[in-house]
Design an enzyme around this catalytic site. Structure first.
Site, PDB file in Angstrom:
ATOM      1  N   THR A 157       0.822  -1.210   0.000  1.00 20.27           N
ATOM      2  CA  THR A 157       0.000   0.000   0.000  1.00 20.27           C
ATOM      3  C   THR A 157       0.862   1.268   0.000  1.00 20.27           C
ATOM      4  OG1 THR A 157      -1.816  -1.119   1.120  1.00 20.27           O
ATOM      5  CG2 THR A 157      -1.758   1.279   1.275  1.00 20.27           C
ATOM      6  N   SER A 209      -7.292  -1.004  -6.241  1.00 19.50           N
ATOM      7  CA  SER A 209      -6.840  -1.290  -4.878  1.00 19.50           C
ATOM      8  C   SER A 209      -5.390  -1.726  -4.990  1.00 19.50           C
ATOM      9  CB  SER A 209      -7.683  -2.400  -4.254  1.00 19.50           C
ATOM     10  OG  SER A 209      -7.059  -2.915  -3.086  1.00 19.50           O
ATOM     11  N   THR A 210      -4.642  -1.562  -3.903  1.00 19.63           N
ATOM     12  CA  THR A 210      -3.279  -2.102  -3.910  1.00 19.63           C
ATOM     13  C   THR A 210      -3.291  -3.587  -4.258  1.00 19.63           C
ATOM     14  OG1 THR A 210      -2.536  -0.493  -2.263  1.00 19.63           O
ATOM     15  CG2 THR A 210      -1.222  -2.494  -2.487  1.00 19.63           C
ATOM     16  N   ASN A 211      -4.357  -4.293  -3.879  1.00 19.57           N
ATOM     17  CA  ASN A 211      -4.398  -5.741  -4.056  1.00 19.57           C
ATOM     18  C   ASN A 211      -4.582  -6.187  -5.500  1.00 19.57           C
ATOM     19  OD1 ASN A 211      -4.068  -5.966  -1.343  1.00 19.57           O
ATOM     20  ND2 ASN A 211      -6.105  -6.742  -0.897  1.00 19.57           N
ATOM     21  N   SER A 234      45.928 -17.531  -9.077  1.00 19.97           N
ATOM     22  CA  SER A 234      46.237 -17.083  -7.733  1.00 19.97           C
ATOM     23  C   SER A 234      47.645 -16.498  -7.676  1.00 19.97           C
ATOM     24  CB  SER A 234      46.142 -18.277  -6.766  1.00 19.97           C
ATOM     25  OG  SER A 234      46.576 -17.910  -5.478  1.00 19.97           O
ATOM     26  N   THR A 259      30.880 -41.854 -16.392  1.00 16.89           N
ATOM     27  CA  THR A 259      29.830 -41.927 -15.383  1.00 16.89           C
ATOM     28  C   THR A 259      30.517 -41.968 -14.028  1.00 16.89           C
ATOM     29  OG1 THR A 259      29.770 -44.357 -15.401  1.00 16.89           O
ATOM     30  CG2 THR A 259      28.298 -43.212 -16.918  1.00 16.89           C
TER      31      THR A 259
END
Length: 323
Positions: free
Chosen positions: A104, A142-144, A320, A189
């Site tokens: 809202t 509505s906000t909804n 690194s 696998t």
């Protein structure tokens, strides 16, 4: 005159008076949200604001067509929306995304900014509200129904961008599948040698994996495009014209270019979150499969002296520091 007081104007809402920064385009309810929800310091996402404003513009046009909004009010609201859509007033949307309620406060932030801009266009001043945030900008809404519709429009746009990138990836894998069609490698696998295959077959499998996920995203997007505009608070359409839901959905399709459709049952649509749950699952599926492909590529290029080193991915940065 108190110089500190002069930096503010006094506005009223159902809870009483509150100070609002004098030059702010938002009003009382937005200021209360700023006071109440000092949580993340983040601002609303611009694409979500865009979706909300497109809804307000669509609603103003439809309310005018239905004889509920005067033409000069509709014109002023639409011009205000256009200014906001241009990005001119981005700094006026200040409610923290982590807010209580159903959104809202954010909806009222949008309503108040548009109302003040529209009021000024009719010769009024900020805070005077010739155009009222609730009665005019938020008319038939509505906000909804506004908030979830804006979320769905925003998600649909972002999914278009995701699928565009997935198509690029799928096509790249497809080209590599053709390029490596005759390159023999070992299939495995559980990381153990199994039977021979071609590198092209491996890339072809990845291309198909991405293709299938594109289809799943498309399916989720079709669900996301079902909106509940016209539902108002709980889906009954209270305070909205009987034709409003159909007309505002059509107007949103025209203005956004997104093929939104109205839900068959607005009461169900206002409370149901199934589309979000499904989309979340689909995005997790996409991420999981992309992670699997990335790990396969990393394993195949491991080494170069003590790993598989079956493929050679180009170096993107030094290793690194110790090496």
């Amino acid at each position: 005159m108190d110089m500190k007081a002069s930096n503010f104007r006094i506005e009223k809402d159902s809870m009483g008076e509150i100070q609002v920064p004098f030059n702010a385009l938002y009003g009382a309810q937005t200021q209360r949200a700023r006071n109440n929800f000092q949580i993340s310091g983040m601002k609303p996402w611009w694409q979500f604001v865009w979706s909300m404003v497109m809804i307000k513009r669509s609603a103003a046009l439809v309310n005018y067509e239905l004889g509920l909004l005067k033409k000069d009010y509709m014109d002023a609201i639409c011009k205000a929306c256009d200014e906001v859509l241009s990005g001119k007033w981005n700094d006026q949307f200040v409610v923290d995304p982590f807010q209580a309620g159903a959104g809202t406060s954010h909806n009222m932030n949008i309503n108040e900014v548009i109302a003040n801009l529209a009021t000024c266009k009719l010769g009024g001043s900020t805070g005077q509200y010739i155009i009222d945030p609730n009665n005019h900008v938020n008319m038939s809404q509505s906000t909804n129904d506004v908030y979830p519709t804006a979320l769905r429009i925003t998600l649909s746009q972002k999914l278009d961008g995701l699928m565009e990138e997935m198509i690029h990836l799928r096509d790249a894998f497809g080209r590599k599948a053709e390029e490596f069609a005759d390159v023999i490698k070992m299939g495995r696998t559980q990381l153990q040698d199994a039977v021979p295959m071609t590198l092209g077959q491996e890339f072809g499998a990845w291309a198909l994996m991405v293709t299938e996920d594109i289809q799943r995203v498309q399916e989720a997007q079709s669900l996301i495009r079902e909106i509940n505009m016209g539902a108002t608070a709980i889906g009954t359409g209270l305070n909205a014209h009987p034709d409003y839901a159909r007309l505002v959905t059509e107007k949103l399709r025209q203005l956004t270019g997104i093929p939104v459709v109205s839900s068959e049952n607005l009461v169900e649509a206002t409370q149901d979150t199934g589309a979000y749950v499904q989309l979340s699952g689909v995005l997790k599926r996409v991420a999981t499969k992309l992670s699997k492909i990335c790990n396969d590529l990393r394993l195949l290029s491991s080494g170069p002296r003590a790993g598989l080193h079956e493929i050679n991915l180009p170096a993107m940065a030094p290793g690194s520091t110790i090496m």
